[in-house]
Design an enzyme around this catalytic site. Structure first.
Site, short mmCIF file in Angstrom:
data_model
loop_
_atom_site.label_atom_id
_atom_site.label_comp_id
_atom_site.label_asym_id
_atom_site.label_seq_id
_atom_site.Cartn_x
_atom_site.Cartn_y
_atom_site.Cartn_z
N HIS A 1 -7.95 1.77 1.17
CA HIS A 1 -7.96 1.42 2.60
C HIS A 1 -8.80 2.43 3.39
CE1 HIS A 1 -5.43 -0.87 5.81
NE2 HIS A 1 -6.66 -0.63 6.26
N GLU B 1 0.83 -1.20 0.00
CA GLU B 1 0.00 0.00 0.00
C GLU B 1 0.87 1.26 0.00
OE1 GLU B 1 -2.89 -0.13 3.14
OE2 GLU B 1 -3.87 -1.91 2.33
#
Length: 321
Positions: free
Chosen positions: A280, A261
């Site tokens: 997220h 990420e």
């Protein structure tokens, strides 16, 4: 007053609570600067983080840190074993964002069933295509892998929509309240994967769950089914997922979390209209952000003032904290 370091975003209400017992250093980008973070940690009694800050043994040892507050529930970025060895309390925002994540999963289910983004795009172009009505969630089967706080809230909401709910959680007995009161069927994982129209993951990332959804398990899902991951990216083998999609063995997926990420560019899962990608944010509603910030701040204050924390995963030895 105690020195408190906040390394990522915290709602102002949380900052206000912390400021009542300590001098707060707040830099939501501090996690990006390892040297600056280490320097601040050497003077801190409390460290408040989200999921980006890597709370390692080297960061905590030889510091006055007494408590680490994790604004969320995932602990894959916190060395819990080292915290215990170093006598550092770790507190989390247990349940603080569970409703937000459960609602995200249902939103993803509606995204795939009604295709409103596609319908809007077509209609905005001037077309009036009434064949794009989509399908209903009522009567469809939702498979929940991990029936914890989030999974239970999701199950109740899905049942209210008329969905059949099956779940896999080896820790639960068939007498669990969701099974008895809400007709949630507890099944072995392979049975769940072959029967569900939507499979939603709600597990921590551990050695046992890493790449749980590998090629073998992904291809067991129905070709008309959708995978939804709002837990941790490493639970899904993304290479295997891309392969399954290429082979047409899966109708689509929604990924709020990724193995890396943000993901590397080019992203092999981007640009596919069967794939819904979000950064997220499943647990980051306005309400959940405020709630988790307050919960963690209050527990950090409890530790710093010698009180018992309410949501500790590691407690200091000797006394309450």
């Amino acid at each position: 007053m105690a020195a408190i370091v906040v390394t990522e975003f915290l709602d102002p209400r949380g900052l206000d609570i912390l400021s009542q017992v300590g001098e707060v250093y707040y830099d939501p980008m501090l996690w990006r600067d390892a040297a600056a973070l280490s320097a601040r940690a050497r003077e801190a009694e409390a460290l408040v983080v989200r999921n980006q800050t890597q709370v390692t043994r080297s960061l905590m040892e030889n510091t006055p840190i007494r408590v680490v507050g994790r604004v969320g529930v995932g602990l894959d970025n916190v060395d819990v074993r080292a915290a215990k060895a170093l006598n550092v309390t770790v507190v989390v925002a247990r349940g603080g964002n569970a409703t937000a994540v459960a609602e995200y999963v249902l939103a993803a289910c509606f995204h795939f069933s009604r295709r409103l983004a596609l319908v809007d795009e077509v209609t905005q172009r001037g077309q009036w295509d009434r064949t794009l009505g989509g399908t209903e969630l009522q009567g469809k089967t939702l498979g929940i892998v991990g029936l914890g706080d989030i999974g239970q809230r999701l199950a109740i909401r899905a049942r209210a929509l008329g969905m059949r709910v099956v779940a896999h959680d080896p820790a639960l007995l068939p007498t669990h309240w969701t099974a008895l009161d809400f007709d949630v069927e507890l099944q072995p994982l392979d049975d769940l994967l072959t029967s569900a129209d939507f499979v939603s993951l709600h597990l921590p990332l551990t050695a046992a769950t890493r790449h749980l959804m590998n090629y073998d398990r992904l291809q067991r899902m129905k070709p008309t089914a959708y995978l939804i991951n709002a837990a941790r990216g490493g639970i899904v083998d993304e290479t295997a997922l891309a392969r399954v999609l290429r082979e047409g063995r899966l109708a689509g997926c929604a990924l709020d979390v990724r193995e890396e990420e943000p993901p590397a560019s080019p992203d092999p899962l981007a640009g596919d209209d069967r794939v819904l990608l979000t950064p997220h944010i499943a647990g980051l509603t306005t309400e959940a952000t405020r709630r988790t910030s307050v919960l963690v701040a209050e527990d950090v204050v409890r530790v710093l003032t010698g009180q018992e924390p309410r949501a500790a995963v590691v407690k200091r030895k000797g006394g309450k904290s």
